[in-house]
Motif scaffolding. Structure first.
Motif, mmCIF file in Angstrom:
data_model
loop_
_atom_site.group_PDB
_atom_site.id
_atom_site.type_symbol
_atom_site.label_atom_id
_atom_site.label_comp_id
_atom_site.label_asym_id
_atom_site.label_seq_id
_atom_site.Cartn_x
_atom_site.Cartn_y
_atom_site.Cartn_z
ATOM 1 N N HIS A 162 0.715 -1.135 -0.195
ATOM 2 C CA HIS A 162 0.223 -0.018 -0.082
ATOM 3 C C HIS A 162 0.684 1.224 -0.197
ATOM 4 O O HIS A 162 0.526 2.214 -0.954
ATOM 5 N N LEU A 163 1.853 1.451 0.863
ATOM 6 C CA LEU A 163 2.626 2.581 0.847
ATOM 7 C C LEU A 163 3.436 2.578 -0.194
ATOM 8 O O LEU A 163 3.936 3.902 -0.803
ATOM 9 N N THR A 164 3.867 1.370 -0.892
ATOM 10 C CA THR A 164 4.822 1.600 -2.432
ATOM 11 C C THR A 164 3.767 2.160 -3.180
ATOM 12 O O THR A 164 4.378 3.239 -4.093
ATOM 13 N N LEU A 165 2.366 1.870 -3.365
ATOM 14 C CA LEU A 165 1.669 2.498 -4.512
ATOM 15 C C LEU A 165 1.346 4.044 -4.347
ATOM 16 O O LEU A 165 1.192 4.745 -5.056
ATOM 17 N N VAL A 166 1.617 4.364 -2.612
ATOM 18 C CA VAL A 166 1.253 5.785 -2.332
ATOM 19 C C VAL A 166 2.488 6.699 -2.922
ATOM 20 O O VAL A 166 2.545 7.564 -3.215
ATOM 21 N N PRO B 20 11.707 -1.105 -3.293
ATOM 22 C CA PRO B 20 10.936 -0.369 -2.312
ATOM 23 C C PRO B 20 11.697 1.003 -2.089
ATOM 24 O O PRO B 20 12.937 1.083 -2.218
ATOM 25 N N ASP B 21 10.761 2.090 -1.617
ATOM 26 C CA ASP B 21 11.428 3.410 -1.203
ATOM 27 C C ASP B 21 12.333 3.003 -0.250
ATOM 28 O O ASP B 21 11.929 2.369 0.829
ATOM 29 N N PRO B 22 13.387 3.741 0.119
ATOM 30 C CA PRO B 22 14.095 3.492 1.593
ATOM 31 C C PRO B 22 13.223 3.713 2.800
ATOM 32 O O PRO B 22 13.672 3.076 3.750
ATOM 33 N N SER B 23 12.148 4.542 2.618
ATOM 34 C CA SER B 23 11.322 4.527 3.974
ATOM 35 C C SER B 23 10.677 3.350 4.272
ATOM 36 O O SER B 23 9.959 3.107 5.160
ATOM 37 N N ILE B 24 10.392 2.399 3.183
ATOM 38 C CA ILE B 24 9.617 1.458 3.440
ATOM 39 C C ILE B 24 10.357 0.254 3.709
ATOM 40 O O ILE B 24 9.626 -0.871 4.031
ATOM 41 N N VAL B 25 11.757 0.330 3.324
ATOM 42 C CA VAL B 25 12.637 -0.931 3.528
ATOM 43 C C VAL B 25 12.521 -1.592 4.812
ATOM 44 O O VAL B 25 12.335 -2.815 4.891
ATOM 45 N N ALA C 272 16.957 -6.021 3.044
ATOM 46 C CA ALA C 272 17.693 -5.192 4.000
ATOM 47 C C ALA C 272 18.808 -4.111 3.371
ATOM 48 O O ALA C 272 18.858 -2.885 3.885
ATOM 49 N N LEU C 273 19.435 -4.726 2.376
ATOM 50 C CA LEU C 273 20.633 -3.742 1.790
ATOM 51 C C LEU C 273 20.149 -3.224 0.628
ATOM 52 O O LEU C 273 20.735 -2.551 -0.203
ATOM 53 N N ALA C 274 18.867 -3.386 0.193
ATOM 54 C CA ALA C 274 18.356 -2.616 -0.898
ATOM 55 C C ALA C 274 19.134 -3.045 -2.242
ATOM 56 O O ALA C 274 19.212 -2.082 -3.098
ATOM 57 N N HIS C 275 19.696 -4.215 -2.288
ATOM 58 C CA HIS C 275 20.559 -4.613 -3.450
ATOM 59 C C HIS C 275 19.851 -5.113 -4.637
ATOM 60 O O HIS C 275 18.557 -5.670 -4.458
ATOM 61 N N PRO C 276 20.072 -4.874 -6.016
ATOM 62 C CA PRO C 276 19.219 -5.140 -6.922
ATOM 63 C C PRO C 276 19.105 -6.827 -7.236
ATOM 64 O O PRO C 276 17.908 -7.092 -7.906
ATOM 65 N N ALA C 277 19.955 -7.439 -6.443
ATOM 66 C CA ALA C 277 19.789 -9.064 -6.763
ATOM 67 C C ALA C 277 18.694 -9.517 -5.877
ATOM 68 O O ALA C 277 18.392 -10.707 -6.336
ATOM 69 N N GLN C 278 18.041 -8.600 -5.258
ATOM 70 C CA GLN C 278 16.619 -9.122 -4.490
ATOM 71 C C GLN C 278 15.633 -9.360 -5.590
ATOM 72 O O GLN C 278 14.760 -10.331 -5.396
ATOM 73 N N ALA C 279 15.739 -8.830 -6.546
ATOM 74 C CA ALA C 279 14.774 -9.009 -7.806
ATOM 75 C C ALA C 279 14.882 -10.566 -8.302
ATOM 76 O O ALA C 279 14.015 -11.103 -8.686
ATOM 77 N N ILE C 280 16.066 -10.965 -8.345
ATOM 78 C CA ILE C 280 16.344 -12.531 -8.819
ATOM 79 C C ILE C 280 15.787 -13.283 -7.758
ATOM 80 O O ILE C 280 15.302 -14.287 -8.182
ATOM 81 N N VAL C 281 16.201 -13.179 -6.359
ATOM 82 C CA VAL C 281 15.840 -14.062 -5.329
ATOM 83 C C VAL C 281 14.519 -14.192 -5.121
ATOM 84 O O VAL C 281 13.837 -15.294 -4.738
ATOM 85 N N ALA C 282 13.883 -12.769 -5.189
ATOM 86 C CA ALA C 282 12.379 -12.854 -4.845
ATOM 87 C C ALA C 282 11.524 -13.980 -5.727
ATOM 88 O O ALA C 282 10.702 -14.627 -5.323
#
Length: 325
Positions: free
Chosen positions: A140-144, A152-157, A228-238
């Motif tokens: 929800h916060l991401t959409l807003v 995700p925005d750093p505030s949502i991490v 937690a690190l906001a690393h791009p590789a999260q898109a692979i693992v997710a």
């Protein structure tokens, strides 16, 4: 070369496609085993329903990712491929739902192994549900705040990290409880069946940790760290994690159904007996009578030893295939 969000998303889709294909084969083979082994304990509807729902959710996630793959590449190409869209928001929700169903399968097995005592699994259940709540809020916060951002925005991490850390806690607690139960069973086995029975139960406990928990645990842990690190590789693992949520429990069904692994809901099972080998794919809840002369150990099942022959007398049994799932 630095890994970009777009490239990570493309690699993740390729990895998920391979895992979904493997999962599909494993799922249908496991269903065939379940439906062809009615005489060996088929009938545990909760685990069958959860398994089917998990496969459907994982398939729905892959379908959304596949739709995004050909739609975005055809319209804008690689640049901007990882940007969030409405279908990808749905896919993100399915990630959390698949995680939840995988946790429910683990919690159900733990509950069955502990004699269906609800208080044992209350905390793992609550952390699993809380993870979904955190994820819903994060979406929800991401959409807003940043509806098209690839990460995700750093505030949502912190909230996103909590959304996947809580199911990780569920996995650790439920797997630990399973190991504790197996250890307690091994102590009881030492008294009644000797050191050989104890070793067999201990091996079963290790098998549960390796087959049911480790694959799921490692994947979830890596994912949480990358988020937690906001690393791009999260898109692979997710996206890989979604299919692993389904593959991990399905492998247990296959191992038990094929007789490779022993079941783990059976309590006080006499190791090394003919009946123990026969019931590798049948989870029978209750204690076991081992009658050797006049000595009796256990409760609801009886096995008589007369010279070289073994007579199995089933006094009360309940089919419970789940603990091996």
């Amino acid at each position: 070369m630095t890994l970009s969000n777009d490239m990570a998303a493309l690699i993740g889709f390729a990895c998920e496609a391979s895992l979904w294909g493997a999962y599909t084969v494993l799922f249908f083979v496991s269903m065939v085993l379940l439906f062809r082994r009615k005489e060996r304990g088929f009938g545990n509807m909760p685990v069958i329903i959860l398994s089917i729902a998990l496969f459907l959710f994982c398939t729905a996630h892959f379908a959304l990712e596949f739709n995004h793959f050909y739609t975005i590449l055809r319209s804008i190409g690689v640049n901007g491929f990882a940007n969030e869209t409405k279908p990808l928001v749905g896919a993100d929700i399915f990630i959390s739902l698949c995680d939840l169903l995988g946790d429910f399968l683990l919690v159900y097995r733990c509950w069955a192994l502990w004699g269906k005592k609800v208080w044992v699994v209350v905390l793992p259940f609550l952390t699993a549900v809380a993870g979904v709540g955190c994820m819903a809020r994060a979406v929800h916060l991401t959409l807003v705040i940043s509806p098209t951002a690839p990460v995700p925005d750093p505030s949502i991490v912190p909230l996103t990290t909590a959304a996947f850390s809580l199911p990780l806690c569920t996995n650790v607690m439920a797997t630990g409880l399973i190991l504790l139960r197996m250890w307690l069973m091994s102590r009881r086995t030492v008294t009644g069946l000797g050191i050989h029975g104890s070793k067999r139960v201990a091996r079963s406990a290790v098998m549960i940790i390796v087959e049911s928990g480790l694959l799921y645990l490692v994947t979830q842990l890596i994912f949480v760290v990358l988020v937690a690190l906001a690393h791009p590789a999260q898109a692979i693992v997710a996206v890989m994690a979604v299919q692993i949520y389904g593959i991990a429990p399905t492998l247990i069904v296959l191992h038990v159904g094929l007789g490779i692994a022993v079941d783990t809901t059976t309590q006080n099972l006499p190791a090394g007996s003919t009946w123990a080998s026969h019931s590798a794919g049948l989870a029978t809840r209750s204690d076991v009578h081992v009658r050797t002369g006049t000595s009796v150990i256990g409760g609801a099942h009886g096995i008589k030893a007369d010279g070289e022959s073994l007579e199995m007398k089933t006094m009360e049994s309940q089919s419970d295939f789940t603990a091996a799932v």
